[in-house]
Design an enzyme around this catalytic site. Structure first.
Site, mmCIF file in Angstrom:
data_model
loop_
_atom_site.group_PDB
_atom_site.id
_atom_site.type_symbol
_atom_site.label_atom_id
_atom_site.label_comp_id
_atom_site.label_asym_id
_atom_site.label_seq_id
_atom_site.Cartn_x
_atom_site.Cartn_y
_atom_site.Cartn_z
ATOM 1 N NE ARG A 53 0.651 4.570 1.704
ATOM 2 C CZ ARG A 53 0.496 3.487 1.007
ATOM 3 N NH1 ARG A 53 -0.718 3.038 0.717
ATOM 4 N NH2 ARG A 53 1.504 2.777 0.551
ATOM 5 C CG ASP A 243 7.142 5.180 -4.006
ATOM 6 O OD1 ASP A 243 7.577 4.128 -3.499
ATOM 7 O OD2 ASP A 243 6.065 5.703 -3.681
HETATM 8 O O1 MRU Z 1 5.452 6.500 1.633
HETATM 9 P P1 MRU Z 1 4.393 5.764 0.875
HETATM 10 O O2 MRU Z 1 3.475 4.960 1.733
HETATM 11 O O3 MRU Z 1 3.659 6.682 -0.082
HETATM 12 O O4 MRU Z 1 5.222 4.763 -0.011
HETATM 13 C C1 MRU Z 1 4.559 3.882 -0.879
HETATM 14 C C2 MRU Z 1 5.412 2.796 -1.372
HETATM 15 O O5 MRU Z 1 6.595 2.755 -1.199
HETATM 16 C C3 MRU Z 1 4.748 1.787 -2.203
HETATM 17 O O6 MRU Z 1 5.282 0.530 -2.038
HETATM 18 C C4 MRU Z 1 4.942 2.307 -3.628
HETATM 19 O O7 MRU Z 1 4.387 3.593 -3.697
HETATM 20 C C5 MRU Z 1 4.311 1.581 -4.639
HETATM 21 S S1 MRU Z 1 2.683 2.152 -4.794
HETATM 22 C C6 MRU Z 1 1.840 1.127 -5.801
#
Ligand code: MRU
Length: 365
Positions: A53, A243
């Site tokens: 993720r 994201d």
């Molecule tokens: O749902 P996730 O764990 O994929 O979300 C990730 C995040 O929100 C991170 O903080 C974001 O992707 C920044 S990644 C460098």
């Protein structure tokens, strides 16, 4: 980064020369387990179920998903089907679309027999670029921590971060953590407040694990603590990841980021967002209306997993039977609450002009 002295990236090609290796992030921090992805479907499922993720790593995994698909069947139909399957895995992180478009642009013009080799080369290039962009994000963010340290007479600089925007969320270095790692490595005393980040606890499980393995002092806090410690002068700056960031500087990030930005604004705490440029969606301006916000299973809210005193990993239910739960996975922080965007080209103002000054090739009139 290193785990017990051994250098790791978050994704790699195995010794067989074609399957991809990943760290199963759902097992951390209690177990360090690596997995082998051998098919397009396994790569897509790894993204959907959050074995991997974090926006940049989602993009990198999708790139290897395309390579695995081409290894199996390099036809035009298979190329399109792989793109479509991977594009459906998660909606919010724009790095996914960016990586898939880059793979498609590299592979579509080629004859079928050249596609598999080209796909692995392009996926490797995407990964190497991510590492270099994140390293440079660290270089540009480091002076912020150095300047804060200059005012603290040897006391640690307190940085608050949310979710995991660390090396596990990228191919290496992390985005928000890159300035932190570089400050720590440069001998600047730094301490990180790690938001636990319910419901999936990426902060408590992943960021704390990463920082601990690198020796960076940190403290895990419940998600509601940030406002209190900012009111009491215990946070020098916030740095989060994102994201998807719009062309005007609105920032979508893990749910709860917006509340931290509000608290930071109310308390005069600088709120920075670190991102490589593939996280910028140049096609949209208004984050609130244009960014799709993922909604995930209610069980991620109503249940929680951890290690018992006897060492077993168990999942328990924490809500009354029959109570519905809602699981919005991301929120949007308006650009007016963002002090600056730390990119691989420098720190941009969170505005159309600020981003256009650093990325003139994307500027829209
Ligand atoms: O749902 P996730 O764990 O994929 O979300 C990730 C995040 O929100 C991170 O903080 C974001 O992707 C920044 S990644 C460098």
């Amino acid at each position: 980064m290193k785990i017990d002295g051994k250098p790791y990236r978050s994704i790699w090609v195995n010794e067989d020369g074609w399957s991809a290796g990943i760290i199963d992030q759902t097992r951390l921090p209690h177990e360090f387990v690596t997995l082998r992805l051998a098919t397009l479907e396994e790569a897509a499922r790894a993204i959907e179920t959050m074995l991997v993720r974090g926006a940049p790593l989602i993009g990198a995994t999708a790139a290897y998903g395309m390579a695995l698909a081409m290894q199996d069947d390099p036809s035009d139909d298979a190329l399109k089907a792989a793109y479509d399957r991977l594009a459906r895995t998660r909606p919010t992180a724009v790095n996914l679309r960016w990586a898939l478009d880059a793979m498609m642009a590299a592979l579509k013009p080629l004859g079928a027999n050249a596609r598999a080799e080209a796909a692995y080369a392009k996926a490797a290039e995407i990964c190497d670029e991510d590492v270099e962009m994140n390293r440079r994000i660290g270089e540009h963010g480091l002076p912020l921590i150095r300047a804060a340290a200059a005012k603290k007479q040897g006391e640690p600089v307190n940085v608050l971060t949310h979710c995991n925007a660390g090396w596990l969320a990228t191919v290496d270095w992390g985005t928000a953590t890159s300035p932190i790692y570089q400050a720590h490595d440069a001998g600047i005393p730094v301490h990180v407040w790690v938001d636990e980040t319910r419901p999936r606890n990426q902060g408590a499980s992943l960021t704390a694990w990463e920082l601990g393995h690198h020796g960076v002092p940190h403290t895990v806090i419940a998600d509601n603590v940030g406002g209190h410690i900012m009111q009491h002068g215990m946070v020098d700056l916030c740095i989060t990841g994102t994201d998807r960031t719009t062309a005007t500087g609105d920032v979508a990030n893990k749910i709860g980021t917006y509340l931290k930005a509000l608290a930071a604004h109310d308390n005069g705490v600088p709120f920075y967002v670190a991102l490589p440029s593939p996280t910028i969606d140049w096609t949209i301006d208004d984050g609130l209306t244009s960014i799709p916000i993922e909604q995930r299973a209610a069980e991620e809210v109503s249940r929680i997993t951890g290690r018992t005193a006897s060492g077993r990993i168990e999942t328990v239910t924490i809500t009354p039977e029959g109570s519905p739960a809602a699981n919005y996975a991301f929120d949007v922080t308006p650009s007016r609450l963002v002090t600056g965007l730390i990119t691989e080209r420098g720190i941009a103002g969170a505005s159309r002009d600020g981003l256009a000054a650093l990325f003139p090739e994307h500027a829209r009139r």
